[in-house]
Design an enzyme around this catalytic site. Structure first.
Site, PDB file in Angstrom:
ATOM      1  N   SER A 164       0.815  -1.221   0.000  1.00 24.13           N
ATOM      2  CA  SER A 164       0.000   0.000   0.000  1.00 24.13           C
ATOM      3  C   SER A 164       0.849   1.272   0.000  1.00 24.13           C
ATOM      4  CB  SER A 164      -0.931   0.030   1.213  1.00 24.13           C
ATOM      5  OG  SER A 164      -2.057  -0.770   0.969  1.00 24.13           O
ATOM      6  N   THR A 219      -1.754   5.084   2.825  1.00 18.16           N
ATOM      7  CA  THR A 219      -2.375   5.819   1.711  1.00 18.16           C
ATOM      8  C   THR A 219      -2.392   7.331   1.946  1.00 18.16           C
ATOM      9  OG1 THR A 219      -3.663   3.856   1.175  1.00 18.16           O
ATOM     10  CG2 THR A 219      -4.393   5.925   0.187  1.00 18.16           C
ATOM     11  N   ASP A 231      -9.520  -3.218   2.320  1.00 18.97           N
ATOM     12  CA  ASP A 231      -8.278  -3.990   2.439  1.00 18.97           C
ATOM     13  C   ASP A 231      -8.231  -4.808   3.734  1.00 18.97           C
ATOM     14  OD1 ASP A 231      -5.327  -4.373   1.711  1.00 18.97           O
ATOM     15  OD2 ASP A 231      -5.135  -3.354   3.627  1.00 18.97           O
TER      16      ASP A 231
HETATM   17 ZN   LIG Z   1      -3.179  -4.344   2.569  1.00 20.42          ZN
END
Ligand SMILES: [Zn+2]
Length: 509
Positions: free
Chosen positions: A88, A141, A295
């Site tokens: 990620s 993120t 996720d």
């Molecule tokens: Zn992940």
């Protein structure tokens, strides 16, 4: 001669009409909203679409489908520097800076050079900026849009970088534990008293005495800590707002269904307030909204959990679309950083339907179960995430049997519960014995075994407990959205946005 004159006139007319009718030319996106579903491969997208149609009516459409219908849809490759599968952090760096990097690295290229982000470009152009996530603001993120660091786990340093730069207008997420002095608790901090206990209290994660909340206030930030404070916030007199709603990440969407928990705003509420604040800037804004826990649920092989996260994210997409409809100078881009889990709704040999006498007199028979509406009805009956059931059982087999009986459509025996909790002597964790290499340390809980045990009841099969290579969707609408068509690479996304603003990525910081 005369003919030549005419052709020049025609050429002018043609050029003029091209400029006039092509939205790509002359149309610049004043505002850009980037929506990122973490782990949202095409599989969870399909899952949510089918759930909505089978449960609510075949004519029903999700907001993301409405976006597909009006916008441009492309596919996006997610590989990171030198490898097929991405992490990620590297994926977020690709989406923020337009550069491929190694796993765990944030805001730097593969050689460790800090890279400029799309957020930096927005600031240069005098635009406002905002980041929203239902994980932590220091999580991979959102971090890639403001921080530059060698490892995503250095969340205290990431928090320090956020406040030191101090230029984001809106930051709404969890992760309060990284902003308070070592040795203190989130719930004791004078500005975080509003954090709801169920939303997540907890100790500081810092090693130093810095109070980043205090530092943020001295840089002009207003602080909000729960749903009530968020809705009471007057957007018109606030230009910088830091919202930290839990010590760590938000509870899973399935675990904070309205009847169970208040205090934590929905992603859609955060998005709505952020837009009110950001839209005041006459030069426009850049906003990133992350559906961050698709996720998490997929890592845990919890299909109902994935569904709840998808629907939570879809409501935020609805808010963004409503804004973009009344502000057509807004470019909306919806994508994912990667797929997680490779979830499949598959046909199976379990409980095929009974033979059916057709109206023409023939008998129709099948050997397989192709997944009828009942699989979604079972998913809908799940009231807690797999992870929370395990936590609430305190790893006791009788208690887990009860949790599963009360919160799902499934009944298991105490022996089955004990086998879910049993640790593999080799790995030391309760993960599938044949597949433990595909479950990373964070996912070494019984949830993957639960996913397998209940899988046949919902026709659900999982490829892994980690990320997969599957290309993700890119859906765009607004000025120059046609640039997001076809097969793209994740680094293209911020590059296209930057180009639309007359700027270039990747670029060194
Ligand atoms: Zn992940």
């Amino acid at each position: 001669m005369r003919q030549k004159k005419y052709s020049v006139v025609w050429l002018f007319l043609l050029a003029f009409s091209l400029i006039w009718f092509s939205p790509a030319l002359g149309a610049e996106a004043k505002n850009v909203i980037l929506l990122i579903g973490d782990g949202m491969g095409p599989e969870p997208v399909g899952l949510a679409i089918y759930y909505n149609r089978f449960m609510n009516g075949m004519e029903k459409r999700l907001n993301m489908e409405r976006l597909m219908a009006v916008g441009n849809t492309g596919y996006c490759l997610t590989y990171q520097y030198g490898t097929v599968v991405t992490d990620s952090a590297s994926a977020a760096t690709a989406l923020a800076s337009g550069v491929k990097t190694r796993d765990a690295i944030i805001g730097k290229d593969h050689d460790g050079r800090p890279m400029k982000t799309i957020t930096d470009i927005a600031h240069q152009l005098g635009k406002s900026t905002g980041l929203i996530s239902n994980t932590r603001i220091t999580h991979a993120t959102p971090a890639a849009f403001y921080a530059h660091i060698i490892h995503r786990d250095m969340e205290n340093e990431i928090a320090s970088q956020l406040i030191e730069r101090g230029d984001l207008n809106v930051a709404f997420s969890g992760g309060a534990r990284h902003f308070i002095p070592a040795g203190t608790k989130v719930e004791d901090h004078p500005d975080l008293k509003g954090v709801d206990k169920k939303a997540g209290w907890g100790r500081s994660g810092r090693k130093d005495g810095r109070d980043l909340i205090q530092e943020a206030k001295s840089k002009g930030y207003a602080i909000v800590a729960n749903e009530r404070e968020l809705s009471a916030l007057e957007a018109k007199d606030k230009d910088k707002v830091l919202g930290l709603f839990s010590a760590s990440e938000f509870a899973s969407a399935i675990d904070r269904q309205p009847q169970q928990q208040t205090g934590v705003p929905m992603l859609s509420q955060l998005t709505e307030k952020a837009l009110e604040i950001l839209k005041k800037n006459p030069r426009g804004f850049f906003l990133m909204v992350e559906g961050g826990q698709i996720d998490t649920a997929a890592h845990r092989n919890d299909v109902a959990g994935v569904l709840h996260e998808m629907l939570e994210f879809d409501r935020a997409i609805g808010v963004v679309m409503a804004f973009a409809e009344s502000n057509p100078d807004t470019l909306v881009v919806l994508t994912a950083d990667h797929d997680t889990g490779g979830v499949a709704i598959a046909y199976s040999n379990y409980q095929p339907p009974a033979p059916l006498k057709l109206s023409n007199g023939e008998t129709w028979k099948t050997k397989h179960n192709f997944a009828e509406k009942v699989i979604f009805e079972k998913m809908a009956r799940q009231k807690k995430s797999f992870q929370k059931m395990v936590e609430d059982s305190k790893w006791n087999a009788a208690a887990l049997k009860k949790e599963i009986g009360e919160n799902t459509a499934f009944a298991i025996t105490e022996e089955q519960a004990a086998s879910l909790l049993a640790k593999d002597p080799q790995t030391g964790f309760p993960v599938p014995r044949d597949y433990s290499d595909f479950y990373s340390s964070d996912e070494k809980t019984p949830t993957a075994l639960m996913g397998r045990l209940f899988g046949k009841e919902t026709n659900t099969a999982w490829a892994a407990g980690t990320h997969t290579h599957t290309p993700v969707m890119v859906i765009a609408n607004g000025p120059a959205a046609e640039n997001f068509r076809g097969l793209l690479d994740n680094v293209d996304i911020p590059q296209i946005i930057a180009r639309g603003w007359g700027e270039t990525l990747p670029a060194p910081k």
